[in-house]
Every structure is written in structure tokens, then in C-alpha cells.
Write a protein that holds these residues in place. Structure first.
Motif, PDB file in Angstrom:
ATOM      1  N   LEU B  88     116.228 -70.590 -62.673  1.00  0.00           N
ATOM      2  CA  LEU B  88     114.975 -70.566 -63.497  1.00  0.00           C
ATOM      3  C   LEU B  88     115.430 -70.696 -65.133  1.00  0.00           C
ATOM      4  O   LEU B  88     114.423 -71.179 -65.842  1.00  0.00           O
ATOM      5  N   GLY B  89     116.364 -70.156 -65.547  1.00  0.00           N
ATOM      6  CA  GLY B  89     116.723 -70.338 -67.021  1.00  0.00           C
ATOM      7  C   GLY B  89     116.895 -71.776 -67.250  1.00  0.00           C
ATOM      8  O   GLY B  89     116.350 -72.261 -68.300  1.00  0.00           O
ATOM      9  N   LEU B  90     117.476 -72.517 -66.397  1.00  0.00           N
ATOM     10  CA  LEU B  90     117.876 -73.883 -66.733  1.00  0.00           C
ATOM     11  C   LEU B  90     116.509 -74.570 -66.802  1.00  0.00           C
ATOM     12  O   LEU B  90     116.196 -75.244 -67.751  1.00  0.00           O
ATOM     13  N   PHE B  91     115.594 -74.321 -65.912  1.00  0.00           N
ATOM     14  CA  PHE B  91     114.310 -75.063 -65.905  1.00  0.00           C
ATOM     15  C   PHE B  91     113.448 -74.695 -67.045  1.00  0.00           C
ATOM     16  O   PHE B  91     112.766 -75.207 -67.762  1.00  0.00           O
ATOM     17  N   TYR B  96     110.884 -75.930 -72.035  1.00  0.00           N
ATOM     18  CA  TYR B  96     110.739 -75.491 -73.375  1.00  0.00           C
ATOM     19  C   TYR B  96     111.225 -76.473 -74.209  1.00  0.00           C
ATOM     20  O   TYR B  96     110.373 -77.052 -74.802  1.00  0.00           O
ATOM     21  N   LEU B  97     112.265 -77.347 -73.968  1.00  0.00           N
ATOM     22  CA  LEU B  97     112.647 -78.330 -74.777  1.00  0.00           C
ATOM     23  C   LEU B  97     111.805 -79.633 -74.780  1.00  0.00           C
ATOM     24  O   LEU B  97     111.188 -80.326 -75.700  1.00  0.00           O
ATOM     25  N   GLY B  98     111.218 -79.738 -73.584  1.00  0.00           N
ATOM     26  CA  GLY B  98     110.433 -80.547 -73.306  1.00  0.00           C
ATOM     27  C   GLY B  98     108.982 -80.508 -73.860  1.00  0.00           C
ATOM     28  O   GLY B  98     108.666 -81.299 -74.736  1.00  0.00           O
ATOM     29  N   PHE B  99     108.415 -79.581 -73.719  1.00  0.00           N
ATOM     30  CA  PHE B  99     107.363 -79.283 -74.417  1.00  0.00           C
ATOM     31  C   PHE B  99     107.221 -79.310 -76.085  1.00  0.00           C
ATOM     32  O   PHE B  99     106.477 -79.644 -76.995  1.00  0.00           O
ATOM     33  N   SER B 100     108.454 -78.723 -76.583  1.00  0.00           N
ATOM     34  CA  SER B 100     108.664 -78.364 -78.017  1.00  0.00           C
ATOM     35  C   SER B 100     108.828 -80.043 -78.426  1.00  0.00           C
ATOM     36  O   SER B 100     108.461 -80.223 -79.574  1.00  0.00           O
ATOM     37  N   LEU B 101     109.608 -80.634 -77.956  1.00  0.00           N
ATOM     38  CA  LEU B 101     109.697 -82.219 -78.235  1.00  0.00           C
ATOM     39  C   LEU B 101     108.517 -82.779 -78.694  1.00  0.00           C
ATOM     40  O   LEU B 101     108.230 -83.518 -79.381  1.00  0.00           O
ATOM     41  N   VAL B 102     107.826 -82.757 -77.476  1.00  0.00           N
ATOM     42  CA  VAL B 102     106.403 -83.452 -77.440  1.00  0.00           C
ATOM     43  C   VAL B 102     105.504 -82.888 -78.207  1.00  0.00           C
ATOM     44  O   VAL B 102     104.742 -83.626 -79.156  1.00  0.00           O
ATOM     45  N   PHE B 103     105.640 -81.844 -78.530  1.00  0.00           N
ATOM     46  CA  PHE B 103     104.761 -81.072 -79.659  1.00  0.00           C
ATOM     47  C   PHE B 103     105.230 -81.567 -80.975  1.00  0.00           C
ATOM     48  O   PHE B 103     104.189 -81.843 -81.735  1.00  0.00           O
ATOM     49  N   LEU B 104     106.239 -81.569 -81.133  1.00  0.00           N
ATOM     50  CA  LEU B 104     106.684 -81.665 -82.383  1.00  0.00           C
ATOM     51  C   LEU B 104     106.589 -83.142 -82.739  1.00  0.00           C
ATOM     52  O   LEU B 104     106.032 -83.838 -83.769  1.00  0.00           O
ATOM     53  N   LEU B 105     106.856 -84.189 -81.777  1.00  0.00           N
ATOM     54  CA  LEU B 105     106.483 -85.611 -82.055  1.00  0.00           C
ATOM     55  C   LEU B 105     105.127 -85.721 -82.117  1.00  0.00           C
ATOM     56  O   LEU B 105     104.748 -86.492 -83.117  1.00  0.00           O
ATOM     57  N   GLU B 106     104.317 -85.060 -81.436  1.00  0.00           N
ATOM     58  CA  GLU B 106     102.547 -85.217 -81.856  1.00  0.00           C
ATOM     59  C   GLU B 106     102.326 -84.807 -83.090  1.00  0.00           C
ATOM     60  O   GLU B 106     101.655 -85.454 -83.851  1.00  0.00           O
ATOM     61  N   LYS B 107     102.965 -83.665 -83.829  1.00  0.00           N
ATOM     62  CA  LYS B 107     102.625 -83.022 -84.840  1.00  0.00           C
ATOM     63  C   LYS B 107     103.013 -83.962 -85.921  1.00  0.00           C
ATOM     64  O   LYS B 107     102.245 -84.152 -86.893  1.00  0.00           O
ATOM     65  N   SER B 146     102.840 -76.959 -74.132  1.00  0.00           N
ATOM     66  CA  SER B 146     103.106 -75.788 -73.968  1.00  0.00           C
ATOM     67  C   SER B 146     103.780 -75.267 -72.676  1.00  0.00           C
ATOM     68  O   SER B 146     103.887 -76.085 -71.772  1.00  0.00           O
ATOM     69  N   SER B 147     103.924 -74.033 -72.587  1.00  0.00           N
ATOM     70  CA  SER B 147     104.310 -73.564 -71.559  1.00  0.00           C
ATOM     71  C   SER B 147     102.958 -73.759 -70.356  1.00  0.00           C
ATOM     72  O   SER B 147     103.599 -73.470 -69.107  1.00  0.00           O
ATOM     73  N   TRP B 148     101.983 -74.086 -70.761  1.00  0.00           N
ATOM     74  CA  TRP B 148     100.965 -74.474 -69.703  1.00  0.00           C
ATOM     75  C   TRP B 148     101.036 -75.780 -69.327  1.00  0.00           C
ATOM     76  O   TRP B 148     100.088 -76.074 -68.556  1.00  0.00           O
ATOM     77  N   GLY B 149     101.986 -76.451 -69.885  1.00  0.00           N
ATOM     78  CA  GLY B 149     102.214 -77.888 -69.378  1.00  0.00           C
ATOM     79  C   GLY B 149     102.707 -78.809 -70.772  1.00  0.00           C
ATOM     80  O   GLY B 149     102.250 -78.568 -71.711  1.00  0.00           O
TER      81      GLY B 149
END
Lengths: 66, 473
Positions: B88-91, B96-107, B146-149
Motif C-alpha cells: 500500500l505504501g509503495l503504491f 503521490y509522485l505521479g500526481f505531484s509530477l503531473v500537477f507541477l508540470l501542469e502548473k 490529486s489523490s482522486w486521480g
């Protein structure tokens, strides 16, 4: 002569009896050990099955409410 | 991370909520099952013991099994729980890394593009609007990776929604979080220019706006721009104004001191869309400073068109007193002294928008002398420009083009030296333009009005801020 022969016969009887008791104790010990090992394996299998069933029952992705 | 603020009407990622509930339920259920199994085995052992020898052996078997269930059960669920938590922690970490990366890219992408949201109704500026689910209308206040997708999210109704700009989030219906005004994609995904038309009552701001919009729509394609309206409401407003001007009717008086933005979208092949936010407040806004406070767009101005009615200037009134008295109903000279309107604007910026008392306004300010066609002002203007050209001999004294220089001198001659002084003291980038927002004197006829000189000040303001418009003034 007869006294010493009687004494030797008595010793053999005692030794045989002790040997028989030791064998029985050993067999019981083996049986108990085997029972413990079998019980352990059986118990472990039950524990594993319990976890697997609990996992299957509880772990599923979140779904849209119908 | 800031992507996790408020609950959303969507299915959250398994690894951010349900996964841990499932883990706890699994541990609890397996422990209870182990206790039950061990209890049953001990019971069997208890009942087998009093029997014969074989019964005693069976009792040992069941007793051992019962102890093994407790010992191994504990070891197993500890080991499996550890594995479960680790997965669970790994996923969790991967998501978390996935959405943070996409969020930062988008920002970063939106930041580089200069895309943000501005409500045309309440003028609130925000990074993103609220998005509405097209199926159930649920409001997604933060539709971001985000954590919603990471890339998409599932609405509570089951509808899949793109969670990022890159996947067409802008196509979803959206609204302003402050006033709930429905927004268009262009209110977010475009480069925006905020240009208010300021000036006292009856200086001709609405006619100017309509003429400028009309000419942008007509002349845009020649410059490679495809122009249109973002909202139906703006299109209707324009159609009504345009119809009035086409029938020789002057626009009705504007009453809104807090105007809605008049949005025009300009698209050019290979470039990001541009959206103009033009504001036409009632001139009465300069009678009271309180109303100007609400003009939030002054906090993010791209430029300013400051309209001047020459017939509000004392010298012009004196020179043309007789004619003015006759033509007053048509000319409708502005009653508010132009210096007062300008002073209120600067005062408001100082009090509410952090402009220092001695600082200059950094955005381009176009001073637009309207109604230049009336009476003999146009001839006076041409003479002043010709004189400035001759005097400058290619090198203007003030650094202004001769057209601006001539108009500046004319304003001083008309008794507006205080205005010129105030403008030059407080504006870092300033130019003077002359125009006629109607194109001719209103005379009661039904001949169409066609504004003259309305686009150059707008092009200059826009060109000063955006290379796409550069060189069109």
C-alpha cells in the motif's frame, strides 16, 4: 549356582522390562512430536486460510455507489 | 501538497483511503477467525483427552493445532500485514509522485503560458475555476491531478473527468468559485488582457467599446486574427449596441458602476488564444471612490484607455460656447472635470492597489481624446500635429511621436495642462490618441455611425504587453 542363575535371570527380566518401557516412552514421544508437528502444520494452514479469506472478503477497489 | 485540500465528489484513489480501511478489516477478520479456529481446536482437544490413548494422542494433535493457529496465525498476519502495508505504501508513494509530477508540470506549463482564470462578472482572479460534472452537475472545486486521480478522476456518479489541462479539462463546464458565474474555456485557457475604458460620464466610452469591437471583428482576419465573443451575453450586448450605431442612435447611458467584462476572443494560427477583457463602467464611478474599490481588475491591469471629452475642458467650452449651447443635446459634454476622474483613479490605486504615492503606473496608459470630429477640433488637431512634425524634424522633443506631441500641446492649449502634468508624473508609459467613437456628429439622422481612430490606442496598449499585437498601432 542356582542362586546366581536366578539373579542373572532376574536382571535380564528387569533390563528387558526397562527396555520395553523405554521403547514405549520413545514411541509415545515420537507420536507426540509427530502430533505436534502435524498440529502445527494444520494450525498454520488454518491461520493462512483465515488471512486469505479475510483478505478476499475485505480488499476490493472502491466502486461508484449504485 | 496543496492538491489535497477539500473533499471532492469523486472516488478517491484506493491507496489514499480505502486501502487502509481494507487492511484494518483484513487484520481484524483474520484475528477473529484465528481465535475462533483455535477455540474450536482446544474444545476438540478437551473432549478427546478423557477417552483412550488414541484419544489422548488426538487431544495432543488438536491442542498443538490450536496453539499453532494462535502462534502461526499471529506470525502470518503480522508478516502479511507488513507486506500489505508495504505494498500500500509503495503504491501510495507511486501515486503521490505521479500526481505531484503531473500537477507541477501542469502548473509550470500554465505559468509559462500565462493562463489563469478571471471571472468576467465579479473580477476575481484565481488559478482555476470550479468544474461541473457534465452528467450529474456535481461541483469539483479542485479538479487537478490529486489523490482522486492522476490524469482522470471518477465522479461520484461514475462519469470519468479529465483532471488535467493536457487531457482537455477546459472542455468541461466551469464556474467562478466566488460568484458561481458560468465560465467558458477561454476564461482560463488563454492569454488575457485587461483594459478598462475610464473617463467621466458621457465621454463616449460605450460607443468607443462598440466601435472598437466592431472594427476588431472586421479587421481581425486581415491581421491573422479570428475574433469572436466568448459568451452569448456579450454577443447580445454587442448586437444591440451595434444595431443602435448602425441606425444612427447613440448608445444608451451605462448605469453599471461595476461593469461585467466585455470579452473578445482573438485566435491566430499557431498561437495561444488571446482574450480581451474590456471594461466599460458608468462614468459616475469617478464621482465616488467607493465604487472604484470594487474594480478588482485594477489589481491586474494590462493597460488603460483614458477617454477625454474635449468639450469638458474649459478653453474648448469658452472657444465654442455659442455652438456648444446649440449642440449640447447632441454632443452631451461630460460634466465631470477630467482631472478629477484621473485623480480618483490614482487615489484608488494608492489606497487599494498598493501604488506608492510617488510611484508611476507601469502599465501603458492611452489618453484618448474623443469627439475630435466635432466642431472644428479635427482641423485644430491636424494643425497641431503638422506643427509638431515640422518642429520635431524627425526628432520629437518629448520622445513622443509627432501625432502624440501635437495632441499633447493641444490639450495644454485647451486648458488641460494639469491633466497632462498629472499623467506624465504618474504614468511610465503614456501616449496620446485622438478618435471619434461615433465617426460623426449625432444629428438625429439615421445614417450609421462608424468610429474613427478607435483601434490604434487599443492596439498600442495590447502591443505594449503582448508581441502578438506588436506593431499594429
Amino acid at each position: 549356582m542356582s542362586d546366581s542363575a536366578d539373579a542373572a535371570g532376574g536382571c535380564v527380566t528387569v533390563v528387558l522390562a526397562l527396555a520395553a518401557i523405554a521403547i514405549v516412552i520413545y514411541l509415545v514421544f515420537l507420536a507426540v512430536q509427530a502430533m505436534i508437528v502435524c498440529g502445527g502444520i494444520y494450525g498454520a494452514a488454518i491461520a493462512l486460510k483465515n488471512y486469505a479469506l479475510a483478505f478476499r472478503r475485505n480488499v476490493r477497489p472502491e466502486r461508484v455507489p449504485a | 501538497m496543496s492538491t489535497e485540500r477539500s473533499p471532492q465528489p469523486a472516488i478517491r484513489s484506493y491507496f489514499f483511503g480505502k486501502g487502509y480501511r481494507d487492511l484494518w478489516d483484513t487484520i481484524r477478520d483474520s484475528w477473529l477467525a484465528n481465535v475462533a479456529s483455535a477455540g474450536a481446536l482446544f474444545e476438540k482437544a478437551g473432549s478427546a483427552w478423557p477417552r483412550d490413548h488414541l484419544g489422548k494422542l488426538l487431544a495432543v494433535l488438536f491442542g498443538s493445532a490450536g496453539v499453532a493457529v494462535m502462534v502461526f496465525g499471529t506470525v502470518f498476519f503480522a508478516a502479511f500485514s507488513l507486506l500489505h502495508v508495504s505494498l500500500l505504501g509503495l503504491f501510495f508513494l507511486l501515486v503521490y509522485l505521479g500526481f505531484s509530477l503531473v500537477f507541477l508540470l501542469e502548473k509550470a506549463y500554465l505559468g509559462i503560458k500565462g493562463f489563469f482564470t478571471v471571472c468576467p462578472a465579479c473580477h476575481e482572479r484565481m488559478p482555476l475555476p470550479e468544474y461541473l460534472c457534465p452528467q450529474c452537475g456535481a461541483v469539483h472545486t479542485r479538479l487537478i491531478p490529486s489523490s482522486w486521480g492522476i490524469l482522470n478522476r471518477t465522479c461520484q456518479c461514475g462519469q470519468r473527468l479529465p483532471a488535467t489541462f493536457f487531457l482537455g479539462r477546459g472542455e468541461l463546464p466551469s464556474r467562478c468559485p466566488e460568484c458561481q458565474h458560468l465560465l467558458q474555456a477561454g476564461h482560463t485557457e488563454s492569454r488575457k488582457h485587461f483594459v478598462p475604458l475610464y473617463g467621466g460620464p458621457a465621454v463616449g466610452k460605450t460607443a468607443f467599446l462598440c466601435s472598437a469591437a466592431s472594427q476588431l471583428l472586421q479587421e481581425g482576419p486581415a491581421g491573422g486574427f479570428e475574433c469572436g465573443f466568448l459568451e452569448e451575453r456579450t454577443a447580445q450586448t454587442f448586437a444591440a449596441l451595434h444595431q443602435d450605431l448602425a441606425r444612427g442612435r447613440t448608445p444608451d447611458k451605462t448605469h453599471d458602476t461595476l461593469p461585467r467584462a466585455f470579452n473578445l476572443e482573438m485566435r491566430r494560427l499557431g498561437q495561444d488564444p488571446r482574450v480581451l477583457y474590456l471594461y466599460d463602467p458608468a462614468g459616475e464611478v469617478f464621482d465616488r471612490s467607493d465604487d472604484l474599490v470594487l474594480h478588482k481588475f485594477q489589481g491586474y491591469l494590462s493597460g488603460l484607455l483614458f477617454l477625454v471629452d474635449p468639450f469638458s475642458l474649459p478653453e474648448v467650452r469658452r472657444q465654442h460656447g455659442g455652438e456648444l449651447a446649440l449642440l449640447e443635446p447632441h454632443l452631451r459634454p461630460s460634466r465631470l472635470p477630467v482631472e478629477d476622474a484621473l485623480a480618483r483613479f490614482f487615489l484608488n490605486l494608492e489606497e487599494n492597489f498598493e501604488l506608492a504615492k510617488t510611484a508611476k503606473v507601469r502599465v501603458p496608459v492611452a489618453v484618448v481624446v474623443n469627439k475630435i470630429d466635432a466642431l472644428a477640433l479635427e482641423r485644430e488637431h491636424e494643425e497641431a500635429v503638422a506643427a509638431a512634425r515640422a518642429r520635431a524634424n524627425g526628432r520629437p522633443a518629448t520622445g513622443l511621436p509627432p501625432e502624440d506631441e501635437g495632441l499633447r500641446e493641444l490639450l495644454i492649449r485647451w486648458g488641460a495642462s494639469d491633466l497632462v502634468q498629472q499623467l506624465e508624473a504618474r504614468c511610465a508609459r503614456l501616449r496620446y490618441f485622438a478618435c471619434s467613437s461615433l465617426g460623426r456628429m449625432p444629428d438625429g439622422s439615421s445614417d450609421p455611425f462608424a468610429g474613427r481612430g478607435v483601434l490604434p490606442p487599443l492596439w498600442w496598449v495590447l502591443g505594449s504587453q503582448d508581441p502578438a499585437f506588436f506593431g499594429r498601432a
